[in-house]
Design a protein around this motif. Structure first.
Motif, PDB file in Angstrom:
ATOM      1  N   TYR A  77       0.835  -1.203   0.000  1.00  0.00           N
ATOM      2  CA  TYR A  77       0.000   0.000   0.000  1.00  0.00           C
ATOM      3  C   TYR A  77       0.869   1.252   0.000  1.00  0.00           C
ATOM      4  CZ  TYR A  77      -3.416  -3.539   1.118  1.00  0.00           C
ATOM      5  OH  TYR A  77      -4.200  -4.668   1.062  1.00  0.00           O
ATOM      6  N   VAL A  78       0.563   2.165  -0.921  1.00  0.00           N
ATOM      7  CA  VAL A  78       1.352   3.381  -1.077  1.00  0.00           C
ATOM      8  C   VAL A  78       0.823   4.426  -0.090  1.00  0.00           C
ATOM      9  CG1 VAL A  78       2.159   5.179  -2.653  1.00  0.00           C
ATOM     10  CG2 VAL A  78       1.726   2.845  -3.508  1.00  0.00           C
ATOM     11  N   ILE A  79       1.578   4.653   0.982  1.00  0.00           N
ATOM     12  CA  ILE A  79       1.177   5.620   2.004  1.00  0.00           C
ATOM     13  C   ILE A  79       1.515   7.037   1.562  1.00  0.00           C
ATOM     14  CG2 ILE A  79       1.379   6.251   4.443  1.00  0.00           C
ATOM     15  CD1 ILE A  79       0.247   3.423   3.830  1.00  0.00           C
ATOM     16  N   LYS A  80       2.670   7.186   0.945  1.00  0.00           N
ATOM     17  CA  LYS A  80       3.105   8.504   0.471  1.00  0.00           C
ATOM     18  C   LYS A  80       4.077   8.316  -0.683  1.00  0.00           C
ATOM     19  CE  LYS A  80       5.577  12.685   1.954  1.00  0.00           C
ATOM     20  NZ  LYS A  80       6.341  13.321   3.063  1.00  0.00           N
ATOM     21  N   LYS A  81       3.831   9.014  -1.773  1.00  0.00           N
ATOM     22  CA  LYS A  81       4.718   8.917  -2.932  1.00  0.00           C
ATOM     23  C   LYS A  81       5.937   9.804  -2.717  1.00  0.00           C
ATOM     24  CE  LYS A  81       4.687   8.936  -7.981  1.00  0.00           C
ATOM     25  NZ  LYS A  81       3.863   9.150  -9.203  1.00  0.00           N
ATOM     26  N   GLY A  82       7.114   9.273  -3.018  1.00  0.00           N
ATOM     27  CA  GLY A  82       8.345  10.013  -2.790  1.00  0.00           C
ATOM     28  C   GLY A  82       8.599  11.081  -3.827  1.00  0.00           C
ATOM     29  N   ASN A  83       9.524  11.984  -3.476  1.00  0.00           N
ATOM     30  CA  ASN A  83       9.880  13.076  -4.391  1.00  0.00           C
ATOM     31  C   ASN A  83      11.273  12.890  -4.976  1.00  0.00           C
ATOM     32  OD1 ASN A  83      11.546  13.581  -2.243  1.00  0.00           O
ATOM     33  ND2 ASN A  83      10.653  15.560  -1.704  1.00  0.00           N
ATOM     34  N   GLY A  84      11.850  11.702  -4.781  1.00  0.00           N
ATOM     35  CA  GLY A  84      13.160  11.423  -5.366  1.00  0.00           C
ATOM     36  C   GLY A  84      14.311  11.438  -4.385  1.00  0.00           C
ATOM     37  N   SER A  85      14.037  11.722  -3.110  1.00  0.00           N
ATOM     38  CA  SER A  85      15.121  11.745  -2.129  1.00  0.00           C
ATOM     39  C   SER A  85      14.599  11.358  -0.753  1.00  0.00           C
ATOM     40  CB  SER A  85      15.766  13.135  -2.063  1.00  0.00           C
ATOM     41  OG  SER A  85      14.850  14.077  -1.522  1.00  0.00           O
ATOM     42  N   VAL A  86      15.533  10.946   0.104  1.00  0.00           N
ATOM     43  CA  VAL A  86      15.211  10.653   1.493  1.00  0.00           C
ATOM     44  C   VAL A  86      16.485  10.876   2.302  1.00  0.00           C
ATOM     45  CG1 VAL A  86      15.747   8.175   1.277  1.00  0.00           C
ATOM     46  CG2 VAL A  86      14.217   8.965   3.084  1.00  0.00           C
ATOM     47  N   THR A  87      16.347  11.361   3.525  1.00  0.00           N
ATOM     48  CA  THR A  87      17.513  11.662   4.363  1.00  0.00           C
ATOM     49  C   THR A  87      17.466  10.869   5.665  1.00  0.00           C
ATOM     50  OG1 THR A  87      16.449  13.489   5.556  1.00  0.00           O
ATOM     51  CG2 THR A  87      17.519  14.015   3.438  1.00  0.00           C
ATOM     52  N   GLU A  88      18.623  10.805   6.334  1.00  0.00           N
ATOM     53  CA  GLU A  88      18.697  10.143   7.631  1.00  0.00           C
ATOM     54  C   GLU A  88      17.770  10.825   8.633  1.00  0.00           C
ATOM     55  OE1 GLU A  88      20.087   7.448   8.509  1.00  0.00           O
ATOM     56  OE2 GLU A  88      21.724   7.025   7.118  1.00  0.00           O
ATOM     57  N   ALA A  89      17.707  12.151   8.568  1.00  0.00           N
ATOM     58  CA  ALA A  89      16.852  12.898   9.499  1.00  0.00           C
ATOM     59  C   ALA A  89      15.385  12.540   9.297  1.00  0.00           C
ATOM     60  CB  ALA A  89      17.056  14.400   9.303  1.00  0.00           C
ATOM     61  N   GLU A  90      14.969  12.349   8.053  1.00  0.00           N
ATOM     62  CA  GLU A  90      13.579  11.981   7.773  1.00  0.00           C
ATOM     63  C   GLU A  90      13.268  10.572   8.286  1.00  0.00           C
ATOM     64  OE1 GLU A  90      12.800  14.612   3.703  1.00  0.00           O
ATOM     65  OE2 GLU A  90      13.707  12.614   3.565  1.00  0.00           O
ATOM     66  N   LEU A  91      14.208   9.653   8.092  1.00  0.00           N
ATOM     67  CA  LEU A  91      14.014   8.291   8.599  1.00  0.00           C
ATOM     68  C   LEU A  91      13.946   8.269  10.117  1.00  0.00           C
ATOM     69  CD1 LEU A  91      16.272   5.963   6.417  1.00  0.00           C
ATOM     70  CD2 LEU A  91      13.802   5.853   6.671  1.00  0.00           C
ATOM     71  N   LEU A  92      14.829   9.048  10.747  1.00  0.00           N
ATOM     72  CA  LEU A  92      14.842   9.113  12.208  1.00  0.00           C
ATOM     73  C   LEU A  92      13.521   9.651  12.734  1.00  0.00           C
ATOM     74  CD1 LEU A  92      16.427   8.817  14.860  1.00  0.00           C
ATOM     75  CD2 LEU A  92      17.232  11.166  14.538  1.00  0.00           C
ATOM     76  N   LYS A  93      13.012  10.690  12.108  1.00  0.00           N
ATOM     77  CA  LYS A  93      11.747  11.295  12.528  1.00  0.00           C
ATOM     78  C   LYS A  93      10.600  10.297  12.415  1.00  0.00           C
ATOM     79  CE  LYS A  93       8.796  15.358  11.748  1.00  0.00           C
ATOM     80  NZ  LYS A  93       8.617  16.596  10.943  1.00  0.00           N
ATOM     81  N   LEU A  94      10.578   9.527  11.342  1.00  0.00           N
ATOM     82  CA  LEU A  94       9.533   8.513  11.164  1.00  0.00           C
ATOM     83  C   LEU A  94       9.616   7.448  12.256  1.00  0.00           C
ATOM     84  CD1 LEU A  94       9.729   8.009   7.281  1.00  0.00           C
ATOM     85  CD2 LEU A  94       7.778   8.947   8.540  1.00  0.00           C
ATOM     86  N   ASN A  95      10.832   6.961  12.505  1.00  0.00           N
ATOM     87  CA  ASN A  95      10.992   5.872  13.477  1.00  0.00           C
ATOM     88  C   ASN A  95      10.833   6.306  14.922  1.00  0.00           C
ATOM     89  OD1 ASN A  95      11.517   3.310  12.092  1.00  0.00           O
ATOM     90  ND2 ASN A  95      13.250   4.382  11.180  1.00  0.00           N
TER      91      ASN A  95
END
Length: 218
Positions: free
Chosen positions: A183-201
């Motif tokens: 299931y597609v929760i959110k479509k990406g914009n072409g990049s992801v960062t460590e800070a974004e992953l940390l915030k999610l987790n």
């Protein structure tokens, strides 16, 4: 805290005894009646103390037992069908030479195409075809959890996914190869960062589900 509670109860008992003695002198109430009344109140006070101690012990035990376990799994907790579904064939991979050709002494070991480190957590890193799932896309993958597209692979084309696990044993014992709807929760914009992953987790509202999937050593 405990001493304060005990002190208050003892003061209450002494007050009851003093009050009873005064009342006996004024009213002529029989000693046995007064004794019964004092004993009843004494027993009630002890019961109250027992309940208070039990409550404190329970709270202490809960605080030491770690995060509260969810009553439902992540799969059961939300209506995933509200999100766009996409049928894929998913396999598992590791950061090691069996999957990437890289060894621990390689400077690029454990790094994904996006530049973030591989991660198995509530939100794990997964590999996909960017033309299907752009980098940064958040997927929910039943029996795996959330996957954030952070990597690619020469064999990962079209409706294929590669899910990160820490060891080859984990790949075979926990996944293998499956064809399923994600299931597609959110479509990406072409990049992801460590800070974004940390915030999610570290999202506080999701911590109750974190141990369901988290295997990384901290």
């Amino acid at each position: 805290m405990m001493l304060k509670i005990i002190r208050r109860l003892l003061m209450s008992i002494l007050f009851i005894l003093a009050f009873g003695t005064t009342y006996l002198a004024v009213s002529g109430v029989e000693a046995k009646d007064l004794s019964n009344w004092v004993n009843e109140n004494h027993e009630n006070s002890l019961k109250q103390l027992g309940l208070t101690l039990k409550s404190i012990q329970q709270k202490k035990a809960e605080s030491m037992s770690g995060p509260v376990k969810p009553s439902k799994s992540l799969e059961e907790a939300f209506d995933w069908k509200q999100y766009p579904a996409h049928k894929v064939t998913a396999t598992g991979y590791t950061a090691g030479p069996e999957s990437t050709g890289k060894h621990p002494d390689d400077p690029q070991y454990g790094l994904t195409y996006s530049g973030v480190k591989v991660k198995r957590d509530l939100y794990s890193t997964v590999a996909a075809d960017p033309s299907v799932f752009p980098i940064g896309t958040i997927l929910f993958i039943p029996d795996y959890g959330y996957g954030v597209v952070a990597d690619t692979g020469s064999a990962i084309k079209g409706s294929r996914l590669d899910l990160y696990y820490e060891t080859v044993k984990d790949v075979y014992s926990n996944w293998g190869k499956k064809t399923l709807d994600v299931y597609v929760i959110k479509k990406g914009n072409g990049s992801v960062t460590e800070a974004e992953l940390l915030k999610l987790n570290e999202n506080k509202s999701m911590q109750v589900f974190r141990n369901q999937y988290k295997t990384v050593k901290e």
